[in-house]
Enzyme design. Structure first.
Site, PDB file in Angstrom:
ATOM      1  N   GLU A 107       7.557 -22.024   7.538  1.00  0.00           N
ATOM      2  CA  GLU A 107       7.899 -21.179   8.685  1.00  0.00           C
ATOM      3  C   GLU A 107       8.998 -21.786   9.554  1.00  0.00           C
ATOM      4  OE1 GLU A 107       5.273 -21.905  12.551  1.00  0.00           O
ATOM      5  OE2 GLU A 107       4.136 -20.942  10.960  1.00  0.00           O
TER       6      GLU A 107
ATOM      7  N   GLU B 186       0.806  -1.218   0.000  1.00  0.00           N
ATOM      8  CA  GLU B 186       0.000   0.000   0.000  1.00  0.00           C
ATOM      9  C   GLU B 186       0.842   1.272   0.000  1.00  0.00           C
ATOM     10  OE1 GLU B 186      -3.140   0.434  -0.359  1.00  0.00           O
ATOM     11  OE2 GLU B 186      -3.853  -1.633  -0.221  1.00  0.00           O
TER      12      GLU B 186
END
Length: 298
Positions: free
Chosen positions: A114, A83
């Site tokens: 992960e 953004e």
């Protein structure tokens, strides 16, 4: 830290029978728990402010802001990073989001990603991490190997590092130079850290990136004066920004924007200082792009 001892893995008494209540009561339980999240973030505001100052100092010196996470944490980092270019007109590579498992993991679970320490290090190497950059490791549990290894590697290079987690004394918190640890308590659904912990992480990331942009001159008053007009809505927003900043009418705002190739900062200085586009841009350049400095010092 053992998983069963983590706050984020605890059982929440308020939701112990959530499967037996009405839909409305279910929503109330979730909402009541969500209300506690901003208060948890409030308690760590000094830590967030310290991180913002460090991030701004590094980025001002040519560094980047790098988010590193797995699962929900990684996706939140990517969301925040993506953004920044349209909202603040920065280059896409200034704020970077990395997720364990790569782009595929944005929409899919990637088994074992992960847990890969090598993955965290390699992803940072692949973007040519340097000592000027700031690495923000994000992990609700604070124990994610991908994130911990990335933070360790970043510190070895001399990077400034920030760790965001929701468990006190976690490995992420102790590995990073700066720890931001909003304690949100047990989740409504036990262990579902995409909920309160994820919300807390989102609020923190909002502050980190927004704080960086404000301190970098990307905001005048509370206006996003470097917004890039990529659609009709943002074209209208640009006009409104220039109007609000200067007190001119829509026609004057649009004329100024057209004259300066739709750069809000330049248009604002043009109107307020009665300058042409070239001179307005020159003065902004002389003051590092800060409208406030152009107005206050000239």
């Amino acid at each position: 830290m053992q998983l069963e001892k983590m706050i984020t893995e605890g059982s929440n008494a308020a939701s112990a029978e959530i499967d037996r209540v009405s839909t409305l009561e279910m929503c109330r339980i979730i909402n009541d728990e969500d209300k506690t999240v901003p208060l948890a973030v409030e308690r760590v505001l000094p830590d967030i402010a310290a991180a913002i100052d460090v991030i701004h100092a590094q980025v001002s010196g040519g560094g980047r802001l790098i988010y590193l996470g797995a699962g929900t944490s990684g996706r939140l980092g990517i969301l925040d990073a993506s953004e920044c270019p349209p909202t603040y007109g920065v280059k896409p590579g200034l704020v970077v989001g990395l997720i364990a498992g790569g782009e595929y993991a944005i929409q899919h679970a990637v088994e074992g990603a992960e847990d890969s320490r090598e993955g965290g290090v390699n992803d940072l190497k692949n973007i040519n991490l340097t000592a000027q950059d700031v690495v923000v490791g994000i992990a609700a549990s604070g124990r994610t190997p991908y994130v911990i290894a990335g933070l360790e590697y970043a510190r070895q290079l001399g990077c400034r590092t920030v760790g965001i987690s929701c468990n006190p004394g976690s490995a992420v918190s102790t590995t990073a130079e700066f720890a931001i640890t909003p304690i949100v308590g047990a989740e409504v659904v036990t262990g579902s850290s995409r909920m309160k912990a994820g919300t807390a992480q989102k609020l923190v990331l909002n502050m980190l990136s927004t704080g960086l942009m404000i301190k970098s001159g990307k905001v005048f008053g509370n206006l996003m004066v470097d917004v890039v007009a990529t659609n009709e809505k943002l074209h209208v927003r640009q006009v409104n920004i220039v109007k609000n900043a200067t007190g001119c009418n829509a026609e004057q705002a649009e004329a100024a924007l057209i004259a300066c190739e739709r750069n809000c900062k330049t248009a604002i200085v043009m109107v307020l200082k009665n300058l042409d586009a070239a001179e307005a841009k020159k003065r902004l350049d002389q003051h590092g792009g800060f409208i406030r400095q152009v107005l206050d010092k000239e």
